[in-house]
Design an enzyme around this catalytic site. Structure first.
Site, short mmCIF file in Angstrom:
data_model
loop_
_atom_site.label_atom_id
_atom_site.label_comp_id
_atom_site.label_asym_id
_atom_site.label_seq_id
_atom_site.Cartn_x
_atom_site.Cartn_y
_atom_site.Cartn_z
CG HIS A 172 -54.87 -2.91 123.62
ND1 HIS A 172 -53.52 -2.68 123.79
CD2 HIS A 172 -54.96 -3.82 122.63
CE1 HIS A 172 -52.83 -3.42 122.92
NE2 HIS A 172 -53.69 -4.12 122.20
CG LEU A 173 -58.14 -3.56 130.34
CD1 LEU A 173 -58.02 -4.09 131.77
CD2 LEU A 173 -59.59 -3.64 129.87
N GLY A 201 -57.03 -0.22 115.54
CA GLY A 201 -57.66 -1.01 116.59
C GLY A 201 -59.17 -0.99 116.54
CG HIS A 253 -47.49 -6.25 117.59
ND1 HIS A 253 -48.76 -5.70 117.48
CD2 HIS A 253 -46.75 -5.66 116.61
CE1 HIS A 253 -48.78 -4.83 116.48
NE2 HIS A 253 -47.58 -4.78 115.93
CG ASP A 305 -55.33 -6.52 119.19
OD1 ASP A 305 -55.08 -5.82 120.19
OD2 ASP A 305 -54.75 -6.35 118.09
CG HIS A 339 -53.93 -9.26 122.34
ND1 HIS A 339 -53.01 -9.56 121.37
CD2 HIS A 339 -53.96 -7.90 122.40
CE1 HIS A 339 -52.52 -8.44 120.86
NE2 HIS A 339 -53.11 -7.41 121.47
CG ASN A 354 -50.55 -0.72 124.11
OD1 ASN A 354 -51.32 -1.33 124.85
ND2 ASN A 354 -50.85 -0.43 122.87
CG ASN A 397 -50.65 -2.98 113.05
OD1 ASN A 397 -50.46 -3.76 112.13
ND2 ASN A 397 -49.68 -2.33 113.67
#
Ligand code: DOR
Ligand code: ZN
Ligand code: ZN
Length: 419
Positions: A60-61, A322, A177, A303, A58, A92, A276
């Protein structure tokens, strides 16, 4: 290359002791108490643990489309610095990763731009808009290891069940999620001591628990593997335990920030504490630790959610959710769980490498002879988290300055040193 005299921890093979490891041409060729020198390079790992590279289900790039926050290059450099050898980027981005073409494009770029292996995740619906199912079969054929609508839940249960039924046939897991959009009511942090102190709208447990129950029940009905993302409440952990006991095809991850920190530690209106699901109560934090001890959770995921300093300077009400996690996960986990007595090192490696690797169907998570030489060398030495040192573009962490135990010394991917 020979890694010599390290304490090797490889739960997949029941190894937990002093060993040498040899790898050649990117593949592990020998694991034994005493390997004879062969003239190749050696690294003295005395005093360190040698473990299968960590696998993060998990992250986010932010690439494509939000590259002021992070890029494939900086996000995977951060992962390598955290001891990770494979990571699953959430869809996302801008645009959302919602098709075989976009999965293929990511994997095509990975060769030049990524230091660690990418395990792409397809969105569940086109544009993550929640209405039209993505072509899941094509996404899987292109290399997607899971589907997820991370950042939100698919609220339309008809669309969602259809996606789960199809994914069940494909053998594609759902990374869920869990957040009921209709219950959020503008909340920006946990409903509790901190929301009261700061006078800000709270996020209740029900926001997470209601959809967690829905998703676990649908796993049972559809047969699709539902993997719960970032479980943060005591009740959601209990629901996961019950679903497992019922024999449902479910698994769950927990994030370091949720078991290492809680809402009574939020000092002020500082959005580096905003994520979140939010930092929950001390009771929830303690319940998560006990659930980890009891084996309810399968893995630790970060995350990792980088944002710019400007965005994070806006306070709880306006900043995005985040925090970054790739470069602090091992130390926070080692400190809280191993030093804290909830897990031994083998249990920790299971949660950071063996199990997540299995869930993603990844050929890693082990130091078996013949496996790719995806390896991390780590220690339990004392150090201090310094966000200024992060490889990530994101410096948004509430752990800056914290004294911890746990340091990553080296990371190898296919036998190549990437950190
Ligand atoms: O804190 C979070 N950040 N939670 C999410 O669900 C999304 C993520 C992000 O993309 O920034
Ligand atoms: Zn999420
Ligand atoms: Zn996320």
């Amino acid at each position: 290359m020979i890694l010599r005299n390290g304490h090797v921890v490889d739960p997949a093979n029941g190894i937990d002791g002093k060993c040498d490891i040899r790898f050649e041409n990117g593949v592990i060729t020998e694991v034994a108490p005493e390997i004879s020198a062969d003239g190749s390079e050696e690294l003295d790992c005395r005093g360190a643990y040698v473990v299968p590279g960590f696998v993060d289900l998990h992250v986010h790039l932010r690439d494509p489309g939000q590259t002021a926050k992070e890029t494939l290059a900086t996000g995977t450099a951060a992962a390598a610095a955290g001891g990770y050898t494979a990571i699953a980027p959430m869809p996302n981005t801008t645009p959302a990763t919602d098709s075989a073409e976009k999965i293929a494009a990511l994997l095509a770029r990975a060769k030049d731009e990524c230091r660690v292996k990418l395990m792409p995740i397809t969105a569940v619906t086109i544009g993550q808009e929640g209405t039209t199912k993505a072509d899941l079969a094509a996404a899987k054929a292109a290399g997607a290891v899971a589907m997820s609508e991370d950042g939100k839940s698919v609220m339309d249960i008809t669309v969602y069940r259809e996606a789960l039924r199809e994914a069940a046939k494909l053998g594609l897991p759902m990374f869920a999620h869990c957040e009921d959009k209709n219950l959020v009511a503008g909340g920006v942090l946990n409903e509790g001591v901190a929301s009261k102190k700061l006078g800000l709208p709270g996020i209740t447990d029900a926001v997470e628990d209601v959809i967690t129950a829905r998703d676990l029940i649908l796993a049972g009905e559809t047969g699709c593997h539902v993997h719960l993302c970032h479980v943060s409440t005591a009740f959601a952990a209990e629901l996961l335990r019950i679903a497992k006991e019922a024999g449902y095809p479910v698994s769950g991850e927990v994030c370091p920030h949720h078991f290492a920190m809680c809402d009574d530690e939020i000092p002020s209106d500082d959005a580096n504490y905003k994520m979140n699901p939010p930092l929950r109560s001390r009771k929830d934090m303690e319940a998560l630790r006990e659930a980890i001890r009891a084996g309810v959770f399968d893995c630790i995921s970060t995350d990792h959610a980088p944002h710019t300093a400007e965005e994070k300077s806006r306070g709880f009400a306006k900043a995005p959710f985040g925090i970054v996690g790739s470069e602090t996960a091992f130390a926070l986990s080692y400190t809280t769980l191993v030093k804290g007595g909830y897990l031994d090192m083998s249990g920790l490696v299971r949660m950071m490498s063996t199990n997540p690797s299995k869930i993603a169907g990844h050929t890693g998570g082990t130091l078996s002879v013949g496996a790719p030489a995806d390896i991390a060398v780590v220690t339990g030495e004392e150090t201090r988290i310094d966000a200024a040192d992060f490889k990530s573009k994101g410096k948004n962490t509430p752990f800056d300055g914290r004294r911890v135990y746990g340091k990553v010394l080296a990371t190898y991917v296919n036998g190549r040193r990437v950190y």
